[in-house]
Design an enzyme around this catalytic site. Structure first.
Site, PDB file in Angstrom:
ATOM      1  N   CYS A  95     -51.317 -50.710 125.955  1.00 39.41           N
ATOM      2  CA  CYS A  95     -52.673 -51.191 126.225  1.00 39.41           C
ATOM      3  C   CYS A  95     -53.441 -51.646 124.974  1.00 39.41           C
ATOM      4  O   CYS A  95     -53.194 -52.739 124.493  1.00 39.41           O
ATOM      5  CB  CYS A  95     -53.426 -50.116 127.016  1.00 39.41           C
ATOM      6  SG  CYS A  95     -54.804 -50.766 127.939  1.00 39.41           S
ATOM      7  N   ARG A 129     -68.217 -55.662 133.154  1.00 38.37           N
ATOM      8  CA  ARG A 129     -67.527 -54.381 132.931  1.00 38.37           C
ATOM      9  C   ARG A 129     -67.100 -53.705 134.228  1.00 38.37           C
ATOM     10  O   ARG A 129     -66.333 -52.764 134.221  1.00 38.37           O
ATOM     11  CB  ARG A 129     -68.424 -53.430 132.146  1.00 38.37           C
ATOM     12  CG  ARG A 129     -68.628 -53.861 130.710  1.00 38.37           C
ATOM     13  CD  ARG A 129     -69.658 -52.959 130.039  1.00 38.37           C
ATOM     14  NE  ARG A 129     -70.146 -53.578 128.824  1.00 38.37           N
ATOM     15  CZ  ARG A 129     -69.559 -53.454 127.648  1.00 38.37           C
ATOM     16  NH1 ARG A 129     -68.490 -52.715 127.534  1.00 38.37           N
ATOM     17  NH2 ARG A 129     -70.054 -54.069 126.587  1.00 38.37           N
ATOM     18  N   HIS A 196     -50.214 -46.791 131.302  1.00 41.02           N
ATOM     19  CA  HIS A 196     -50.390 -45.421 130.828  1.00 41.02           C
ATOM     20  C   HIS A 196     -49.642 -44.533 131.822  1.00 41.02           C
ATOM     21  O   HIS A 196     -48.986 -45.015 132.727  1.00 41.02           O
ATOM     22  CB  HIS A 196     -51.876 -45.046 130.856  1.00 41.02           C
ATOM     23  CG  HIS A 196     -52.754 -45.925 130.037  1.00 41.02           C
ATOM     24  ND1 HIS A 196     -52.898 -45.780 128.688  1.00 41.02           N
ATOM     25  CD2 HIS A 196     -53.556 -46.963 130.386  1.00 41.02           C
ATOM     26  CE1 HIS A 196     -53.763 -46.680 128.232  1.00 41.02           C
ATOM     27  NE2 HIS A 196     -54.165 -47.417 129.242  1.00 41.02           N
TER      28      HIS A 196
END
Ligand code: GLN
Length: 246
Positions: A95, A129, A196
């Protein structure tokens, strides 16, 4: 005895969703096979190591703030990391670490964080966001001539463009961009991914691809002993069934 030397960079700052667990998995799978595994750490202001001494350089993921904090220090490591990569050191990048090896990461505020520019891709964060790519992901990757369905968890605003050689095809989730068809970046000695999880706990084939590559650098006849991965594979299958067979 086979031996692997690893440099884990910025473990204190880039460790989202247990990314450091990836190093525990590599170390465990080496121990089970009698392979010596040395893990050194590097973070801001540590003395500069000789990056080419390492078989594997690992960088995890982090929030925009951490990426900003490390970027100046990372740029000082550029020549060393590039030389190591060209000499065959494996780069495993999650990431935020993935983004910072490209040309740049433009964060949600529009601020550019320079990357090392080792690869041609670049990343621009979605300015809204609330529109992050968040959730479970399944991709189909080709590793050492075998097709493997890999599962992970992604959470990124960054949209990574111009990836010429992705790690896999997205079967569920987003990938490099919102609803993208591809995920990650792959070369013989590079795996970069948004997954992840930690990624290696869920996907033993990726761990073994990396370990196999590393031990073959010093001993090209080294065979990787098979481990019993029934539990890991059963867990992964449950996720795949849940996500893909609706
Ligand atoms: N801050 C980056 C983004 O949001 C990377 C996040 C991460 O490492 N999970 O895209």
């Amino acid at each position: 005895m086979n031996k692997i030397k690893i440099l884990h960079m910025y473990a204190d700052m880039l460790d989202l969703y247990g990314d450091s667990g990836n190093m525990e998995i590599i170390s465990y799978r080496c121990r089970m096979r009698g392979i010596e595994c040395i893990i050194d750490k590097y973070s801001i202001d540590s003395p500069q190591p000789n990056f080419s001494d390492y078989d594997l350089i690992y960088i995890g993921g982090g929030a925009d703030l951490e990426q900003q904090h490390i970027s100046e220090d990372l740029s000082k490591c550029r020549d060393g990391i590039e030389a190591a990569y060209r000499r065959g050191t494996f780069l495993f990048l999650i990431c935020g670490g993935y983004q910072l090896m490209g040309k740049y990461y433009r964060d949600a505020d529009g601020t550019d964080i320079p990357g090392l520019g080792l690869f041609e891709y670049y990343t621009i964060a979605e300015p809204n966001r609330r529109k992050r790519c968040i959730g479970n992901i399944v991709i189909r990757a080709q590793l050492a001539g075998k097709s493997v369905d890999v599962v992970g968890f992604e959470n990124h605003g960054g949209q990574t463009h111009n990836v010429k050689t992705p790690l896999g095809e997205v079967l569920y989730g987003h990938g490099n961009c919102t609803r993208s068809s591809h995920e990650g970046y792959f070369e013989k000695n590079v795996i970069a991914t948004y997954m992840h999880g930690p990624c290696l706990a869920k996907n033993p084939e990726i761990s073994d691809y990396i370990i196999g590559y590393c031990i073959n650098r010093s001993n090209e006849n080294a065979e990787l002993q098979q481990l019993d991965d029934k539990l890991e594979k059963d867990c992964r299958q449950i996720m795949i069934d849940r996500l893909l067979k609706k």
